[in-house]
Design an enzyme around this catalytic site. Structure first.
Site, PDB file in Angstrom:
ATOM      1  N   HIS A  62       0.814  -1.217   0.000  1.00 35.96           N
ATOM      2  CA  HIS A  62       0.000   0.000   0.000  1.00 35.96           C
ATOM      3  C   HIS A  62       0.849   1.270   0.000  1.00 35.96           C
ATOM      4  O   HIS A  62       1.901   1.349   0.630  1.00 35.96           O
ATOM      5  CB  HIS A  62      -1.014  -0.006   1.145  1.00 35.96           C
ATOM      6  CG  HIS A  62      -0.478   0.126   2.530  1.00 35.96           C
ATOM      7  ND1 HIS A  62      -0.278   1.341   3.145  1.00 35.96           N
ATOM      8  CD2 HIS A  62      -0.147  -0.809   3.444  1.00 35.96           C
ATOM      9  CE1 HIS A  62       0.149   1.156   4.380  1.00 35.96           C
ATOM     10  NE2 HIS A  62       0.254  -0.138   4.585  1.00 35.96           N
ATOM     11  N   ASP A 166       5.750   2.241   6.891  1.00 40.12           N
ATOM     12  CA  ASP A 166       4.481   1.543   6.687  1.00 40.12           C
ATOM     13  C   ASP A 166       3.679   2.312   5.643  1.00 40.12           C
ATOM     14  O   ASP A 166       3.025   3.297   5.978  1.00 40.12           O
ATOM     15  CB  ASP A 166       3.746   1.474   8.025  1.00 40.12           C
ATOM     16  CG  ASP A 166       2.397   0.795   7.961  1.00 40.12           C
ATOM     17  OD1 ASP A 166       2.095   0.164   6.931  1.00 40.12           O
ATOM     18  OD2 ASP A 166       1.631   0.912   8.938  1.00 40.12           O
ATOM     19  N   GLU A 196      -5.238   1.732   2.434  1.00 44.60           N
ATOM     20  CA  GLU A 196      -5.102   0.563   3.304  1.00 44.60           C
ATOM     21  C   GLU A 196      -5.297   0.947   4.759  1.00 44.60           C
ATOM     22  O   GLU A 196      -5.897   0.188   5.543  1.00 44.60           O
ATOM     23  CB  GLU A 196      -3.724  -0.080   3.100  1.00 44.60           C
ATOM     24  CG  GLU A 196      -3.541  -1.433   3.801  1.00 44.60           C
ATOM     25  CD  GLU A 196      -3.031  -1.347   5.235  1.00 44.60           C
ATOM     26  OE1 GLU A 196      -2.982  -2.385   5.904  1.00 44.60           O
ATOM     27  OE2 GLU A 196      -2.678  -0.232   5.701  1.00 44.60           O
ATOM     28  N   GLU A 197      -4.798   2.116   5.144  1.00 50.16           N
ATOM     29  CA  GLU A 197      -4.833   2.522   6.549  1.00 50.16           C
ATOM     30  C   GLU A 197      -6.240   2.829   7.053  1.00 50.16           C
ATOM     31  O   GLU A 197      -6.449   2.984   8.261  1.00 50.16           O
ATOM     32  CB  GLU A 197      -3.935   3.743   6.767  1.00 50.16           C
ATOM     33  CG  GLU A 197      -2.454   3.516   6.492  1.00 50.16           C
ATOM     34  CD  GLU A 197      -1.785   2.596   7.500  1.00 50.16           C
ATOM     35  OE1 GLU A 197      -2.479   2.109   8.425  1.00 50.16           O
ATOM     36  OE2 GLU A 197      -0.564   2.355   7.374  1.00 50.16           O
ATOM     37  N   ASP A 219       3.959  -5.910   3.633  1.00 46.91           N
ATOM     38  CA  ASP A 219       3.681  -4.856   4.603  1.00 46.91           C
ATOM     39  C   ASP A 219       4.688  -4.958   5.748  1.00 46.91           C
ATOM     40  O   ASP A 219       5.516  -5.872   5.777  1.00 46.91           O
ATOM     41  CB  ASP A 219       2.241  -4.981   5.119  1.00 46.91           C
ATOM     42  CG  ASP A 219       1.618  -3.639   5.478  1.00 46.91           C
ATOM     43  OD1 ASP A 219       2.350  -2.739   5.916  1.00 46.91           O
ATOM     44  OD2 ASP A 219       0.388  -3.497   5.335  1.00 46.91           O
ATOM     45  N   HIS A 305       3.519   3.034  13.213  1.00 46.68           N
ATOM     46  CA  HIS A 305       2.498   4.085  13.339  1.00 46.68           C
ATOM     47  C   HIS A 305       2.959   5.252  14.216  1.00 46.68           C
ATOM     48  O   HIS A 305       2.141   5.953  14.807  1.00 46.68           O
ATOM     49  CB  HIS A 305       1.156   3.522  13.815  1.00 46.68           C
ATOM     50  CG  HIS A 305       0.354   2.921  12.710  1.00 46.68           C
ATOM     51  ND1 HIS A 305      -1.023   2.934  12.690  1.00 46.68           N
ATOM     52  CD2 HIS A 305       0.729   2.314  11.561  1.00 46.68           C
ATOM     53  CE1 HIS A 305      -1.457   2.338  11.589  1.00 46.68           C
ATOM     54  NE2 HIS A 305      -0.402   1.956  10.888  1.00 46.68           N
TER      55      HIS A 305
END
Length: 333
Positions: A62, A166, A196-197, A219, A305
Site C-alpha cells: 500500500h 508503513d 489501506e490505513e 507490509d 504508526h
C-alpha cells in the site's frame, strides 16, 4: 535501495491522497513491467507478462500513510482535525504536518491545549494544528484538507528511521523485486494500493478486478525486541517475516509453506510472524470474489504508526530476495 526508500518515505501520501507516491512508483517501474494502469480507486496496477505455465499472481503493497483531516478552522486560525488511520496517542504533539504537495503545500505543527503538560491519554479533542495563521481568513488550510506528517529519513548505517515506512518500504521491496526479475513463468500483477490505513479499501477493488490465482501482500510488522516490549517472535535484523496469522486473516497454508520452502531452498533468512493486532491487504484479497489463496511477506519494523519507524537493511534485502525468488517460481500449493 536506500535512495529509493528515502524518496518514497519522504513523499506526501496520506490515505486518499496518494498521487505523489504513485507518480514516483510509476517512474521507477517504467522499464520493469509491460504495462501499467490506474483504477477508479487510484490503485496502480503494474502488469508483467509471464513466459507461460505459471499462475496469475497478485502482489500488493500500500502507498498510503496515516495522516489527518481538518474538521474546523476557528476565528484565530487554529485547525481542529480527525485522524486518517491509526495515529497513536501521544505521538502527534510537536509533529510537523504538510497539507497538499508541490508549490501550493502548506505547513503546520500540532499543538495541545495543555501545552507542555500534554499527556498521552488518548484524548484527541484538545489537539489542534497551528499553520501560523492569525485568523480564519488568512489560514491557507481549509476544512477537508488532508495532512501528512513531515519527517526526513535518518540513515543509521544498517538501520533506517523515517515516517511511513508503513508501507513505503514494502513498495520499495516490490519495486526492487520487479527490477531484479529476468524472467518468470507467472502472469504478475504488482498492485500499489490506496487507502489501506482506513480499511484496506484499495485492495478490495483491485483484487476483484485482477482475479488472481495466488496473492501476497507486502507490509510491515511490529517487533518484540526492545526493552519491556510485549513478547513477539519477530525481531529486527533476523530476516524476512512470513505471516502465519494476524487479527484479520489466517494465511493460506499452501502459500505460507511455499514461502517457507522457497526461503529455505535459497538460504534466505526468515522468521515466522503471528500478529495479534492489525491486518494487511492480504485480508481483503483473501476474501475477494470466491476467495483467493493469500499470504503476507512482512518487513520487521520498530515503532510502527509513529513518525520514526525503524527497519534493518538486512531484513529489507532478505524480503527483496525472497519476493524475487517467489515470483520466479510456480507456486506449489
Amino acid at each position: 535501495m536506500k535512495d529509493l526508500i528515502k524518496r518514497l518515505v519522504e513523499a506526501y501520501g496520506p490515505s486518499g491522497a496518494e498521487d505523489e507516491v504513485r507518480a514516483l512508483i510509476e517512474s521507477e517501474l517504467a522499464d520493469a513491467v509491460d504495462d501499467m494502469r490506474v483504477d477508479a480507486m487510484g490503485n496502480l496496477i503494474a502488469h508483467k507478462k509471464g513466459s507461460g505455465g505459471g499462475k496469475r499472481i497478485m502482489v500488493a503493497a500500500h502507498m498510503d500513510e496515516i495522516g489527518l483531516i481538518i474538521t474546523h478552522v476557528d476565528e484565530n486560525g487554529y485547525l481542529r482535525f480527525a485522524r486518517v488511520g491509526g495515529i497513536l496517542p501521544g505521538t502527534p504533539v510537536g509533529s510537523r504536518v504538510r497539507f497538499r504537495s508541490g508549490a501550493d503545500a502548506a505547513m503546520g505543527v500540532i499543538g495541545h491545549e495543555d501545552g507542555m503538560e500534554a499527556k498521552a491519554d488518548g484524548t484527541w479533542d484538545k489537539l489542534f494544528v497551528d499553520v501560523g495563521a492569525t485568523s480564519k481568513a488568512d489560514s491557507p488550510v481549509q476544512v477537508g484538507d488532508v495532512g501528512g506528517f513531515v519527517q526526513p529519513m535518518a540513515d543509521l548505517g544498517n538501520r533506517l528511521v523515517a515516517k511511513s515506512m508503513d508501507d513505503r518500504v514494502g513498495c520499495a521491496v516490490v519495486i526492487a523485486a520487479a527490477k531484479a526479475l529476468s524472467d518468470t513463468p507467472n502472469d504478475l500483477y504488482l498492485v500499489f494500493t490506496t487507502q489501506e490505513e482506513v480499511g484496506t479499501r484499495g485492495a478490495v477493488v483491485s483484487a476483484f478486478g485482477v482475479e488472481p490465482d495466488v496473492a501476497i501482500a507486502v507490509d510491515v510488522t511490529p517487533t518484540g525486541d526492545y526493552p519491556e516490549a510485549k513478547p513477539k517472535s519477530v525481531s529486527l535484523g533476523k530476516g524476512a517475516a512470513i505471516k502465519v496469522l494476524d487479527s484479520g486473516m489466517i494465511s493460506h497454508r499452501g502459500v505460507k509453506n511455499w514461502m517457507v520452502a522457497t526461503a529455505e531452498e535459497r538460504d534466505i533468512t526468515y522468521q515466522l510472524e503471528v500478529l495479534d493486532r492489525g491486518t494487511t491487504d492480504a485480508r481483503a484479497i483473501q476474501t475477494s470474489r470466491a476467495g483467493v489463496p493469500a499470504g503476507c511477506l512482512s518487513i520487521p519494523t520498530r515503532y510502527v504508526h509513529t513518525q520514526s519507524e525503524m527497519v534493518d537493511m538486512d531484513d529489507v534485502d532478505a524480503c527483496v530476495a525472497l519476493m524475487t525468488a517467489l515470483l520466479e517460481s510456480v507456486p506449489t500449493l
